[in-house]
Design a protein around this motif. Structure first.
Motif, mmCIF file in Angstrom:
data_model
loop_
_atom_site.group_PDB
_atom_site.id
_atom_site.type_symbol
_atom_site.label_atom_id
_atom_site.label_comp_id
_atom_site.label_asym_id
_atom_site.label_seq_id
_atom_site.Cartn_x
_atom_site.Cartn_y
_atom_site.Cartn_z
ATOM 1 N N VAL A 13 -1.536 -49.935 25.997
ATOM 2 C CA VAL A 13 -2.761 -49.941 25.199
ATOM 3 C C VAL A 13 -3.983 -49.830 26.106
ATOM 4 C CG1 VAL A 13 -4.172 -51.268 23.583
ATOM 5 C CG2 VAL A 13 -1.680 -51.226 23.315
ATOM 6 N N ASP A 14 -3.951 -50.496 27.249
ATOM 7 C CA ASP A 14 -5.068 -50.396 28.200
ATOM 8 C C ASP A 14 -5.247 -48.947 28.663
ATOM 9 O OD1 ASP A 14 -5.526 -53.085 28.015
ATOM 10 O OD2 ASP A 14 -4.552 -53.601 29.914
ATOM 11 N N VAL A 15 -4.135 -48.282 28.977
ATOM 12 C CA VAL A 15 -4.209 -46.889 29.401
ATOM 13 C C VAL A 15 -4.763 -46.025 28.277
ATOM 14 C CG1 VAL A 15 -2.851 -44.873 30.088
ATOM 15 C CG2 VAL A 15 -2.368 -47.108 31.103
ATOM 16 N N LEU A 16 -4.301 -46.263 27.058
ATOM 17 C CA LEU A 16 -4.811 -45.517 25.904
ATOM 18 C C LEU A 16 -6.325 -45.674 25.783
ATOM 19 C CD1 LEU A 16 -4.520 -44.009 23.155
ATOM 20 C CD2 LEU A 16 -4.174 -46.278 22.115
ATOM 21 N N ASN A 17 -6.823 -46.899 25.893
ATOM 22 C CA ASN A 17 -8.257 -47.133 25.742
ATOM 23 C C ASN A 17 -9.058 -46.433 26.835
ATOM 24 O OD1 ASN A 17 -7.957 -48.702 23.436
ATOM 25 N ND2 ASN A 17 -7.713 -50.595 24.599
ATOM 26 N N GLU A 22 -12.844 -41.593 27.772
ATOM 27 C CA GLU A 22 -13.217 -40.341 28.431
ATOM 28 C C GLU A 22 -13.419 -39.186 27.448
ATOM 29 O OE1 GLU A 22 -11.122 -40.665 32.847
ATOM 30 O OE2 GLU A 22 -10.092 -39.572 31.242
ATOM 31 N N ARG A 23 -13.056 -39.394 26.189
ATOM 32 C CA ARG A 23 -13.134 -38.280 25.231
ATOM 33 C C ARG A 23 -14.584 -37.887 24.976
ATOM 34 N NH1 ARG A 23 -9.645 -35.798 26.388
ATOM 35 N NH2 ARG A 23 -9.448 -37.359 28.017
ATOM 36 N N VAL A 24 -14.831 -36.614 25.045
ATOM 37 C CA VAL A 24 -16.128 -36.044 24.697
ATOM 38 C C VAL A 24 -15.961 -35.139 23.483
ATOM 39 C CG1 VAL A 24 -18.018 -34.579 25.468
ATOM 40 C CG2 VAL A 24 -16.965 -36.197 27.078
ATOM 41 N N LYS A 25 -15.003 -34.229 23.588
ATOM 42 C CA LYS A 25 -14.706 -33.359 22.454
ATOM 43 C C LYS A 25 -13.990 -34.160 21.368
ATOM 44 C CE LYS A 25 -12.871 -28.739 21.499
ATOM 45 N NZ LYS A 25 -12.126 -27.579 22.063
ATOM 46 N N TYR A 30 -11.701 -39.426 17.509
ATOM 47 C CA TYR A 30 -11.073 -40.460 18.323
ATOM 48 C C TYR A 30 -11.648 -41.838 18.023
ATOM 49 C CZ TYR A 30 -8.331 -37.085 20.925
ATOM 50 O OH TYR A 30 -7.410 -36.121 21.257
ATOM 51 N N LYS A 31 -12.893 -41.894 17.636
ATOM 52 C CA LYS A 31 -13.478 -43.171 17.265
ATOM 53 C C LYS A 31 -12.836 -43.692 15.972
ATOM 54 C CE LYS A 31 -17.928 -45.473 16.518
ATOM 55 N NZ LYS A 31 -19.411 -45.298 16.475
ATOM 56 N N ARG A 32 -12.573 -42.787 15.040
ATOM 57 C CA ARG A 32 -11.945 -43.182 13.779
ATOM 58 C C ARG A 32 -10.507 -43.653 13.971
ATOM 59 N NH1 ARG A 32 -13.405 -38.243 9.571
ATOM 60 N NH2 ARG A 32 -15.675 -38.282 9.808
ATOM 61 N N ILE A 33 -9.797 -42.997 14.858
ATOM 62 C CA ILE A 33 -8.358 -43.239 14.969
ATOM 63 C C ILE A 33 -8.006 -44.287 16.017
ATOM 64 C CG2 ILE A 33 -7.766 -41.542 16.759
ATOM 65 C CD1 ILE A 33 -5.403 -40.680 15.001
ATOM 66 N N ASP A 61 -6.109 -38.346 7.413
ATOM 67 C CA ASP A 61 -6.884 -39.553 7.094
ATOM 68 C C ASP A 61 -8.040 -39.771 8.067
ATOM 69 O OD1 ASP A 61 -5.070 -39.991 5.063
ATOM 70 O OD2 ASP A 61 -3.909 -41.499 6.173
ATOM 71 N N TYR A 62 -8.080 -39.012 9.148
ATOM 72 C CA TYR A 62 -9.080 -39.258 10.180
ATOM 73 C C TYR A 62 -10.015 -38.063 10.404
ATOM 74 C CZ TYR A 62 -5.607 -42.854 11.044
ATOM 75 O OH TYR A 62 -4.718 -43.887 10.895
ATOM 76 N N VAL A 63 -9.916 -37.083 9.530
ATOM 77 C CA VAL A 63 -10.765 -35.900 9.648
ATOM 78 C C VAL A 63 -11.424 -35.618 8.294
ATOM 79 C CG1 VAL A 63 -9.425 -34.900 11.529
ATOM 80 C CG2 VAL A 63 -8.823 -34.351 9.159
ATOM 81 N N ASP A 64 -12.377 -34.712 8.298
ATOM 82 C CA ASP A 64 -13.139 -34.430 7.083
ATOM 83 C C ASP A 64 -12.587 -33.274 6.270
ATOM 84 O OD1 ASP A 64 -15.002 -36.470 7.660
ATOM 85 O OD2 ASP A 64 -16.101 -35.132 9.015
ATOM 86 N N SER A 65 -11.671 -32.471 6.855
ATOM 87 C CA SER A 65 -11.144 -31.328 6.118
ATOM 88 C C SER A 65 -9.729 -30.997 6.587
ATOM 89 C CB SER A 65 -12.041 -30.100 6.299
ATOM 90 O OG SER A 65 -11.981 -29.643 7.640
#
Length: 286
Positions: A13-17, A22-25, A30-33, A61-65
């Motif tokens: 979980v630490d590695v995942l976080n 680092e996510r930009v795109k 990624y904030k939602r999920i 469930d985590y995107v708009d379309s």
């Protein structure tokens, strides 16, 4: 080997976080999920990688379309191929190149495994593409045979999981039939295993095409055993059984189910084969 091995030292979980930070795109995605991804990693550990009751996340469930789903799935899978200096590049390289294994923990073939297998395939479970507990060092052949296969008809794992399953004990034996100089061999799953483990070992070995590979390996390895027996008989200092026992102990250091250990142990357990090696007519070697 087939073997149980130590879990990765890093907390998954630490590695995942660190990766998510680092996510930009697709930062909104990624904030939602993020919280659900963390919860799924914990669930994966709790269920020991079993897919039963743990269906893949529904990315819609985590995107708009609907149009966004496939690109976000590709993004999740793409986390498995980070650039050097980005997370989890070092963690993946450590599992691939510094695992200190002497045989593949998935099949038992001698040699250090240099690739990683996704126990739950990333094409089906993209959320586990970089879950270190879902990534097991494996030889190229095992990874190629297993591909995206992962569960039984009942929905449980169809493969042994080297981080979770109690498999550091003999799982199967090789039966040798006459003529013992060039024996006919067959595979037998150990009857002293729990029935559930017997079934898992059977499906695991079938899924990695173990038997065809082992038969080819056996042809050259058995000739080495004939040589060991011949040398022991001509030397006169130790018996053939003692020589094979010594070889077994060395092989078992790699794992009790590495291919050499399986072969030596199977011979040691067969009085007829040992009798031939002790007293029968062996091939002549230069």
């Amino acid at each position: 080997m087939v073997a149980k091995i130590k879990k990765p030292e890093e907390d998954c979980v630490d590695v995942l976080n660190l990766v998510l930070e680092e996510r930009v795109k697709f930062k909104g995605f990624y904030k939602r999920i993020a919280l659900d991804l963390s919860a799924r990693y914990v669930l994966y550990d709790y269920q020991k990688g079993c897919p039963s009751g743990m269906p893949p996340l529904v990315l819609r469930d985590y995107v708009d379309s609907d149009a966004e789903v496939e690109s976000r799935k590709k993004s999740l899978i793409g986390l498995y191929n980070p650039k050097e200096g980005k997370y989890p590049y070092n963690e993946l390289e450590k599992l691939r190149k510094k695992n200190k294994l002497l045989a593949c923990p998935v099949c038992g073939e001698p040699g250090r495994p240099r690739t990683l297998d996704h126990c739950l395939p990333k094409t089906t479970y993209p959320e586990f593409a970089i879950n270190l507990l879902n990534l097991v060092p494996a030889c190229d052949w095992c990874q190629g045979e297993k591909l995206a296969d992962y569960k039984s008809a009942a929905g449980s794992r169809s493969f042994i999981h080297p981080y979770f399953d109690d498999v550091n004990r003999p799982l199967y034996a090789i039966n040798l039939e006459q003529p013992y100089l060039t024996p006919v061999i067959s595979l037998e799953i150990r009857k002293d295993l729990p029935l559930e483990l017997q079934a898992l070992v059977t499906s695991h070995l079938e899924g990695i095409d173990f038997w065809e590979r082992f038969k080819e390996y056996f042809e050259s390895s058995y000739q080495s055993i004939i040589r060991i027996a011949s040398a022991a008989r001509s030397g006169g200092r130790i018996t053939v059984t003692e020589a094979i026992q010594s070889s077994y102990l060395l092989a078992a250091e790699k794992g009790v189910n590495c291919w050499d250990a399986v072969l030596y142990r199977s011979i040691l357990d067969d009085a007829d084969v040992l009798g031939f090696l002790e007293n029968g007519k062996l091939s002549e070697f230069p």
